[in-house]
Design a protein around this motif. Structure first.
Motif, PDB file in Angstrom:
ATOM      1  N   LEU A 125      57.526  20.289  12.653  1.00 40.17           N
ATOM      2  CA  LEU A 125      56.724  19.075  12.833  1.00 40.17           C
ATOM      3  C   LEU A 125      57.525  17.833  12.453  1.00 40.17           C
ATOM      4  N   SER A 126      58.260  17.929  11.364  1.00 39.75           N
ATOM      5  CA  SER A 126      59.091  16.811  10.928  1.00 39.75           C
ATOM      6  C   SER A 126      60.125  16.459  11.989  1.00 39.75           C
ATOM      7  N   MET A 127      60.739  17.484  12.588  1.00 35.11           N
ATOM      8  CA  MET A 127      61.716  17.251  13.649  1.00 35.11           C
ATOM      9  C   MET A 127      61.061  16.604  14.868  1.00 35.11           C
ATOM     10  N   LEU A 128      59.850  17.037  15.211  1.00 37.22           N
ATOM     11  CA  LEU A 128      59.154  16.443  16.349  1.00 37.22           C
ATOM     12  C   LEU A 128      58.879  14.966  16.118  1.00 37.22           C
ATOM     13  N   VAL A 129      58.462  14.630  14.904  1.00 34.23           N
ATOM     14  CA  VAL A 129      58.213  13.223  14.582  1.00 34.23           C
ATOM     15  C   VAL A 129      59.497  12.417  14.733  1.00 34.23           C
ATOM     16  N   GLY A 130      60.594  12.938  14.182  1.00 32.69           N
ATOM     17  CA  GLY A 130      61.855  12.225  14.263  1.00 32.69           C
ATOM     18  C   GLY A 130      62.395  12.117  15.671  1.00 32.69           C
ATOM     19  N   LEU A 131      62.376  13.224  16.420  1.00 34.76           N
ATOM     20  CA  LEU A 131      62.927  13.233  17.774  1.00 34.76           C
ATOM     21  C   LEU A 131      62.110  12.387  18.748  1.00 34.76           C
ATOM     22  N   SER A 132      60.786  12.347  18.544  1.00 36.72           N
ATOM     23  CA  SER A 132      59.920  11.582  19.443  1.00 36.72           C
ATOM     24  C   SER A 132      59.937  10.090  19.133  1.00 36.72           C
ATOM     25  N   GLY A 133      60.463   9.733  17.962  1.00 32.17           N
ATOM     26  CA  GLY A 133      60.444   8.327  17.558  1.00 32.17           C
ATOM     27  C   GLY A 133      59.059   7.844  17.186  1.00 32.17           C
ATOM     28  N   ALA A 134      58.167   8.764  16.861  1.00 36.84           N
ATOM     29  CA  ALA A 134      56.787   8.390  16.527  1.00 36.84           C
ATOM     30  C   ALA A 134      56.748   7.480  15.301  1.00 36.84           C
ATOM     31  N   ARG A 135      55.885   6.480  15.370  1.00 33.37           N
ATOM     32  CA  ARG A 135      55.664   5.582  14.239  1.00 33.37           C
ATOM     33  C   ARG A 135      54.238   5.698  13.712  1.00 33.37           C
ATOM     34  N   ARG A 136      53.352   6.201  14.560  1.00 27.85           N
ATOM     35  CA  ARG A 136      51.951   6.378  14.162  1.00 27.85           C
ATOM     36  C   ARG A 136      51.529   7.809  14.508  1.00 27.85           C
ATOM     37  N   VAL A 137      51.098   8.539  13.496  1.00 30.44           N
ATOM     38  CA  VAL A 137      50.745   9.951  13.647  1.00 30.44           C
ATOM     39  C   VAL A 137      49.303  10.159  13.203  1.00 30.44           C
ATOM     40  N   LEU A 138      48.590  10.983  13.937  1.00 31.19           N
ATOM     41  CA  LEU A 138      47.224  11.374  13.568  1.00 31.19           C
ATOM     42  C   LEU A 138      47.201  12.864  13.316  1.00 31.19           C
ATOM     43  N   GLU A 139      46.636  13.271  12.185  1.00 32.09           N
ATOM     44  CA  GLU A 139      46.454  14.685  11.896  1.00 32.09           C
ATOM     45  C   GLU A 139      44.964  14.977  11.801  1.00 32.09           C
ATOM     46  N   ILE A 140      44.516  15.964  12.566  1.00 26.62           N
ATOM     47  CA  ILE A 140      43.109  16.383  12.537  1.00 26.62           C
ATOM     48  C   ILE A 140      43.050  17.712  11.799  1.00 26.62           C
ATOM     49  N   GLY A 141      42.628  17.674  10.553  1.00 21.29           N
ATOM     50  CA  GLY A 141      42.598  18.852   9.696  1.00 21.29           C
ATOM     51  C   GLY A 141      43.732  18.786   8.685  1.00 21.29           C
ATOM     52  N   LEU A 142      43.418  18.442   7.467  1.00 21.02           N
ATOM     53  CA  LEU A 142      44.433  18.180   6.437  1.00 21.02           C
ATOM     54  C   LEU A 142      44.819  19.412   5.633  1.00 21.02           C
ATOM     55  N   PHE A 143      43.848  20.273   5.318  1.00 24.83           N
ATOM     56  CA  PHE A 143      43.977  21.333   4.305  1.00 24.83           C
ATOM     57  C   PHE A 143      44.508  20.698   3.020  1.00 24.83           C
ATOM     58  N   THR A 144      45.587  21.190   2.427  1.00 28.32           N
ATOM     59  CA  THR A 144      46.043  20.597   1.163  1.00 28.32           C
ATOM     60  C   THR A 144      47.108  19.525   1.359  1.00 28.32           C
ATOM     61  N   GLY A 145      47.459  19.206   2.614  1.00 27.94           N
ATOM     62  CA  GLY A 145      48.335  18.078   2.870  1.00 27.94           C
ATOM     63  C   GLY A 145      49.796  18.393   3.101  1.00 27.94           C
ATOM     64  N   TYR A 146      50.153  19.680   3.205  1.00 27.34           N
ATOM     65  CA  TYR A 146      51.558  20.057   3.354  1.00 27.34           C
ATOM     66  C   TYR A 146      52.158  19.518   4.653  1.00 27.34           C
ATOM     67  N   SER A 147      51.482  19.739   5.768  1.00 29.39           N
ATOM     68  CA  SER A 147      52.010  19.269   7.050  1.00 29.39           C
ATOM     69  C   SER A 147      51.993  17.746   7.121  1.00 29.39           C
ATOM     70  N   ALA A 148      50.967  17.125   6.558  1.00 29.74           N
ATOM     71  CA  ALA A 148      50.900  15.659   6.570  1.00 29.74           C
ATOM     72  C   ALA A 148      52.081  15.055   5.817  1.00 29.74           C
ATOM     73  N   LEU A 149      52.379  15.596   4.650  1.00 29.14           N
ATOM     74  CA  LEU A 149      53.484  15.064   3.870  1.00 29.14           C
ATOM     75  C   LEU A 149      54.827  15.318   4.558  1.00 29.14           C
ATOM     76  N   ALA A 150      54.971  16.487   5.189  1.00 25.23           N
ATOM     77  CA  ALA A 150      56.211  16.785   5.918  1.00 25.23           C
ATOM     78  C   ALA A 150      56.439  15.783   7.036  1.00 25.23           C
ATOM     79  N   MET A 151      55.386  15.447   7.768  1.00 26.03           N
ATOM     80  CA  MET A 151      55.527  14.475   8.855  1.00 26.03           C
ATOM     81  C   MET A 151      55.734  13.070   8.313  1.00 26.03           C
ATOM     82  N   ALA A 152      55.065  12.724   7.229  1.00 31.35           N
ATOM     83  CA  ALA A 152      55.231  11.398   6.627  1.00 31.35           C
ATOM     84  C   ALA A 152      56.662  11.184   6.166  1.00 31.35           C
ATOM     85  N   GLN A 153      57.298  12.249   5.675  1.00 35.42           N
ATOM     86  CA  GLN A 153      58.682  12.146   5.227  1.00 35.42           C
ATOM     87  C   GLN A 153      59.621  11.787   6.379  1.00 35.42           C
TER      88      GLN A 153
END
Length: 297
Positions: A125-153
């Motif tokens: 997911l982190s690579m997808l954010v970086g490769l796509s050049g995304a600046r604004r990301v939406l996550e539907i379903g947080l659980f404990t926040g692991y994927s959200a923090l990985a993408m935010a990084q």
């Protein structure tokens, strides 16, 4: 101590198609009398004997088990390691007594540590954010926040991630870890049912370059429709988790979640507006975008 399946006591149960397959092969090997590290058909301390047909079968199963069980650990060992903040979050997630939490009424649904996306998918997911050049990301379903923090990084300093979660306990758990991370300020947490939150985002004119869907499986089709209805930026990417849910989409025996995923996959496959691919990573990750809206074209 190992149980009859060969799993270490306290180990997470297998929840991806590959890990379930490896576990089944391990159980077959155990029933054929194989002990890890022992030559098939040879008792400890004894010289090898002439292989019988049953010995040959055992050898094939043992080889299949070695191939299957080694894949996931090898991939994880050769993928960029999680940051200290992500590792701390994963450790804390594994330390939660989820059964007691639900029994005490602190969560509305039953949760488990196995719901964490894990380091390999998080790095994907982190690579997808970086490769796509995304600046604004939406996550539907947080659980404990692991994927959200990985993408935010992976987001730039002025990037933003909005995470939707209906369970207040999870929001507060994740918030505590985000507050201790240098990237946590990029994350905005929204508590409440995802369908309502998505309507609010649309009405407020919010749009996103990348959307990650990983919530209740029965809501996937509705979430996809909402995202395509003005929330996804032209050329944006939709990433959907669990689209190979434990192999259930192609098996006869399905849970309600498995049936919902099968229906979602059929919907995507027959939507002529979309181009898509299922990546067999962990429990299946689908990449979806609107045809003709690739970046730069």
């Amino acid at each position: 101590m190992n149980d009859r399946t060969g799993r270490a006591e306290g180990a997470l149960r297998p929840v991806t198609p590959h890990d379930i397959l490896a576990d089944l092969v391990a159980q077959i090997a155990t029933r054929l009398g194989h002990v890890p590290g022992q030559v098939p058909g040879q008792a400890p301390g004894q010289a090898p004997s002439q292989e019988s047909p049953s010995d040959e079968l055992r050898d094939l199963v043992v080889r299949a088990h070695a191939l299957a069980r080694g894949l996931a650990p090898y991939v994880e060992q050769h993928t960029t390691a999680p940051s200290s903040a992500l590792q701390a979050l994963a450790d804390a997630t594994g330390g939660v007594d989820w059964k007691a939490l639900h029994a005490g009424g602190q969560t509305g649904v039953k949760l488990e540590s196995e719901m964490l996306c894990g380091p390999v998918e998080a790095q994907f997911l982190s690579m997808l954010v970086g490769l796509s050049g995304a600046r604004r990301v939406l996550e539907i379903g947080l659980f404990t926040g692991y994927s959200a923090l990985a993408m935010a990084q992976a987001l730039p300093a002025d990037g933003r991630l909005v995470a939707l979660e209906r369970e207040p306990w999870l929001v507060e758990f994740a918030r505590g870890h985000f507050d201790r991370s240098e990237h946590g300020h990029k994350i905005k947490l929204v508590t409440g049912p995802a369908d309502q939150s998505l309507r609010t985002l649309r009405d407020e004119g919010e749009t996103f370059d990348l959307v990650f869907i990983d919530a209740d499986k029965g809501g996937y089709v509705a979430y996809l429709d909402a995202v395509l209805d003005g929330i996804l930026q032209p050329g944006g990417l939709i990433v959907v988790d669990n689209t190979l849910l434990q192999g259930q989409p192609w098996l006869e025996e399905r849970s309600a979640a498995g049936a919902a995923i099968a229906a979602f996959n059929e919907r995507v496959a027959h939507d002529e507006r979309l181009e898509h691919v299922i990546v067999p990573l962990r429990d299946g990750v689908s990449l979806i975008r609107v045809r003709g809206e690739g970046r730069g074209g």
